[in-house]
Design an enzyme around this catalytic site. Sequence first.
Site, PDB file in Angstrom:
ATOM      1  N   HIS A 305      40.343  22.982  -5.489  1.00 28.18           N
ATOM      2  CA  HIS A 305      41.580  23.295  -4.765  1.00 28.18           C
ATOM      3  C   HIS A 305      42.114  24.631  -5.254  1.00 28.18           C
ATOM      4  O   HIS A 305      42.012  24.962  -6.432  1.00 28.18           O
ATOM      5  CB  HIS A 305      42.646  22.214  -5.018  1.00 28.18           C
ATOM      6  CG  HIS A 305      43.727  22.227  -3.996  1.00 28.18           C
ATOM      7  ND1 HIS A 305      44.812  23.062  -4.090  1.00 28.18           N
ATOM      8  CD2 HIS A 305      43.862  21.552  -2.837  1.00 28.18           C
ATOM      9  CE1 HIS A 305      45.593  22.883  -3.039  1.00 28.18           C
ATOM     10  NE2 HIS A 305      45.041  21.974  -2.263  1.00 28.18           N
ATOM     11  N   ASP A 362      41.112  15.405   0.459  1.00 28.86           N
ATOM     12  CA  ASP A 362      40.102  15.068   1.478  1.00 28.86           C
ATOM     13  C   ASP A 362      38.994  14.182   0.954  1.00 28.86           C
ATOM     14  O   ASP A 362      38.153  13.719   1.729  1.00 28.86           O
ATOM     15  CB  ASP A 362      39.500  16.370   2.039  1.00 28.86           C
ATOM     16  CG  ASP A 362      40.537  17.156   2.824  1.00 28.86           C
ATOM     17  OD1 ASP A 362      40.735  18.350   2.539  1.00 28.86           O
ATOM     18  OD2 ASP A 362      41.185  16.547   3.691  1.00 28.86           O
TER      19      ASP A 362
END
Length: 426
Positions: A305, A362
């Site tokens: 991320h 996700d």
Amino acid sequence: MNATIEFDGKKYELPVITGSEKENAIDISKLRGQSGGLITIDPGFKNTGSCESKITFLNGEEGILRYRGYSIEELAANASFLEVAYLLIFGELPTQNELDNFFDDIKEESHVDEEMKKILDGFPKSAHPMGVVSSLTNALIAFNPSSVNVDSEEDMYKAIIKILAKFPVLCAWALRKRTGQPLDYGDNDLGYVENVLKMMFKKPNKDYEVDPVVASALNKLLILHADHEQNCSTSTVRIVGSSHAGLFASISAGVSALWGPLHGGANQAVIEMLEAIKEDGGDTKKFMAKAKDKNDPFRLMGFGHRVYKNFDPRAKIIKKSADEVLGNLGIQDPVLDIAKGLEKEALEDSYFVDRKLYPNVDFYSGIIYRALGIPTDMFTVMFALGRLPGWIAQWREMRLKKEPIGRPRQVYTGENHRAYTNINNR
Ligand code: SDX
């Protein structure tokens, strides 16, 4: 507090702004003018803030996520998605009366012009739902022209209500197009999330009963996806909105940006990756090696991320919810075990640990979507449905602050001036 930049024998004093969570930023808005042309450059904006915002706070080092000051953990455990939408857009948790009025306004607008169905008909069944939803969202403008030039808060509110009401219909229609089902408007007597499920899954010849386990899981997933400060798709919504192209056009652009597998499209890519590992005999070590191989474009989807260099707090909640939902629905999904095995291996592998690559939002979400009966290529549409209030909130904040049109500078590295030569002399 100031920062000083020294360049070419000159010093430039630049103000430093400090946010409410003690983040500091050098305000370079006057640098080019003061210095006669000096700018900064930061591909991917990894070190560059685009705005000051009161909506969402992230702390990537500590894995903190708050909407208008409320922790994501508390909101996911206690709030309804529509309550969180109201909080993000208007800044405060609504009273029951405010929430009821908000939802009544939305229900009044939950129809879509019949002519829109002709546009949907034009798509092949194989069309990816994200492309369908992005296109239909733009098409909505033609049937709601008053949603474009909105300078007053009242006009903005009307446009916001329209898109909150109609976007879920478009998302459900995209699924029904794929599954060959007649289009459905659901039932305004249901809650916002419950109605999404009915619009998506009601069979034409059967009543549809909302499963409370499914509704609760979707409510939580939508809350967890509702906003995430200046991510790629939100920055897209802001920059398109900064040209005053209108809310619907900005949302349509945000849907397109979210589609990418490095962004919201990762939830679909994660399941496809886990399925590939399962088909390949479950050899996670082979896929880990591919993810670490610089010569292999394969990445461990759902990992890493830009901001979180610790656990994505949403991933923690979703992982726990995945166990609960599959347990409550009595579903055994082998890819959940593969996902957990992959996570364990990655968190013990120096490549991932050194780069602070943890599961993101996700990584586990697709496992729940699948358990809810949502097809894989609809996962990113569900992400968009969740992110809609965040996009709206960020667009509204930008417009109310009358922020300037977004137009970055560049450093030119091409050819210097040269004279045109006639084609016969080339
Ligand atoms: C979302 O921004 C947001 O807030 C987004 C989001 C939201 O709510 O809006 O949180 C939603 O988009 C989550 C991210 C979903 N994407 C994926 O899961 C795709 C896989 N992840 C990566 O592509 C990547 O981690 C990104 C895109 C998420 C972040 O990329 P960055 O910040 O540009 O980091 P990078 O590509 O520069 O990676 C740093 C290093 C590199 O290795 P080195 O060159 O230093 O040796 O880490 C490696 C990368 O190769 N790396 C990975 C990896 N992610 C980063 N290696 C293998 N697998 C991965 N997933």
